[in-house]
Design an enzyme around this catalytic site. Structure first.
Site, PDB file in Angstrom:
ATOM      1  N   GLY A   1       0.815  -1.209   0.000  1.00 48.90           N
ATOM      2  CA  GLY A   1       0.000   0.000   0.000  1.00 48.90           C
ATOM      3  C   GLY A   1       0.845   1.254   0.000  1.00 48.90           C
ATOM      4  CB  ALA A   2       4.303   1.765  -0.969  1.00 51.40           C
ATOM      5  CG  ASN A   3      -0.965   3.586  -4.007  1.00 54.10           C
ATOM      6  OD1 ASN A   3      -1.060   2.505  -3.423  1.00 54.10           O
ATOM      7  ND2 ASN A   3      -2.006   4.365  -4.237  1.00 54.10           N
ATOM      8  CB  THR A   4      -1.994   6.794  -1.190  1.00 49.10           C
ATOM      9  OG1 THR A   4      -2.610   8.000  -0.734  1.00 49.10           O
ATOM     10  CG2 THR A   4      -2.708   5.614  -0.558  1.00 49.10           C
ATOM     11  N   GLY A   5      -0.643   7.865   1.358  1.00 47.41           N
ATOM     12  CA  GLY A   5      -0.736   7.903   2.814  1.00 47.41           C
ATOM     13  C   GLY A   5       0.484   7.423   3.567  1.00 47.41           C
TER      14      GLY A   5
ATOM     15  N   GLY B   1       1.841   4.477   3.768  1.00 46.04           N
ATOM     16  CA  GLY B   1       2.751   3.633   3.002  1.00 46.04           C
ATOM     17  C   GLY B   1       3.690   4.438   2.145  1.00 46.04           C
TER      18      GLY B   1
ATOM     19  CB  SER C   1      -5.837   0.641  13.920  1.00 42.77           C
ATOM     20  OG  SER C   1      -6.786   1.621  14.262  1.00 42.77           O
TER      21      SER C   1
ATOM     22  CE1 TYR D   1      -8.965  -0.424   9.851  1.00 40.21           C
ATOM     23  CE2 TYR D   1      -9.470   0.619  11.961  1.00 40.21           C
ATOM     24  CZ  TYR D   1      -8.619   0.443  10.881  1.00 40.21           C
ATOM     25  OH  TYR D   1      -7.422   1.126  10.836  1.00 40.21           O
TER      26      TYR D   1
END
Length: 296
Positions: free
Chosen positions: A21-25, A27, A149, A170
């Site tokens: 998940g490294a494309n945003t936020g 990550g 989280s 979640y």
């Protein structure tokens, strides 16, 4: 208490890091910081175009960065296996695996029929870690960091049926992240690898993009109120991954009130997350559901 920042990250030259998940936020910020400190970083993302764009943004900021991409859809065990094969084909060792990708508020099931938050947040990462484990244990000092989280405190897992859809989906998936981390670290005792967990606090990221507005908007407002940018939210992950003093089964999060804001420090997780019966049973069921059996 001294504030731990990106400036405290040791030299990462020669190390190979895989960030999901490294494309945003979180990550993206984790990958950027590791690249800035010299690591070769693999951006493991569902969307190849977004991964390529993230790689471009990092190299614009860090021209010397060594960035690779790999297609990874954690909602598909077929994709997880393909991604693992791609990464295994490129590297004979992995020094850092950052299990960062996550989703909340999304309904439905994965390609394999699992509740989607449990499937993506836990089972997908469980499978990926197991499929890369021989590369990880080949490193002289590897770490597996799984991002949990604050929401794990609201999670419930039935030891008799860990995959049962009960309570806060979640929270359950984030509790599973911790149960997995602590059990994994015990199983790594005779290797040179360790498993560590982290959480970002109240960071403003895209994790809530699938949530109903009544849930998404208050969480985004809280994150903005406390100034928790993705870069700040990534600090606990980065400390868990790179602090020379970090040890297995530790959990890092913000030091401030309710762990919403502040600089990263060691924090505590709930007693449920330390329940050995839940850890062992979740592990057994995860192997069965994913078909990925870890070596003894």
């Amino acid at each position: 208490m001294r504030k731990w920042t990106e400036a405290d990250i040791p030299d990462q030259r020669g190390r190979i890091a895989v960030v999901t998940g490294a494309n945003t936020g979180l990550g993206f910020e984790t990958a950027r910081a590791l690249a800035e400190h010299g690591a070769t970083v693999v951006l493991a993302c569902r969307n190849p175009d977004k991964a390529a764009d993230a790689a471009h943004r990092i190299t614009q900021h860090v021209p010397s960065a060594s960035i690779e991409t790999a297609k990874l859809d954690l909602a598909s065990l077929t994709s997880v296996r393909a991604a693992a094969e791609t990464i295994r084909g490129r590297y004979d060792r992995i020094d850092l695996l950052i299990n960062n990708a996550g989703v909340t508020g999304r309904s439905g099931t994965t390609e394999d029929g699992f509740e989607i938050q449990f499937g993506i947040n836990h089972l997908g990462h469980f499978a990926l870690t197991g499929l890369l484990l021989d590369r990880i244990t080949a490193s002289p000092a590897a770490r597996i960091v799984t991002v949990s989280s604050i929401g794990h405190r609201f999670g419930r897992i039935d030891p008799g049926d860990p995959a049962a859809a009960i309570g806060n989906a979640y929270g359950k998936s984030k509790l599973a992240n911790l149960l997995f981390t602590y059990e994994l670290d015990r199983r790594l005792a005779n290797t040179r690898a360790t498993a560590v967990a982290a959480h970002p606090g109240g960071a403003s990221t895209e994790v809530f993009r699938y949530s109903p507005a009544a849930f998404r908007l208050p969480n985004s407002a809280i994150a903005r109120l406390f100034g928790r940018s993705p870069a700040m939210g990534a600090l606990p992950t980065l400390r868990a991954a790179t602090d020379p003093n970090a040890t297995g089964s530790e959990y890092y999060g913000p030091a401030g009130l309710f762990e919403i804001q502040g600089y990263p420090t060691r924090v505590k997780s709930t007693s449920r997350s330390h329940d050995r019966q839940r850890q062992t049973r979740l592990w057994e069921v995860s192997e069965k559901l994913t078909g990925v059996c870890y070596p003894e």
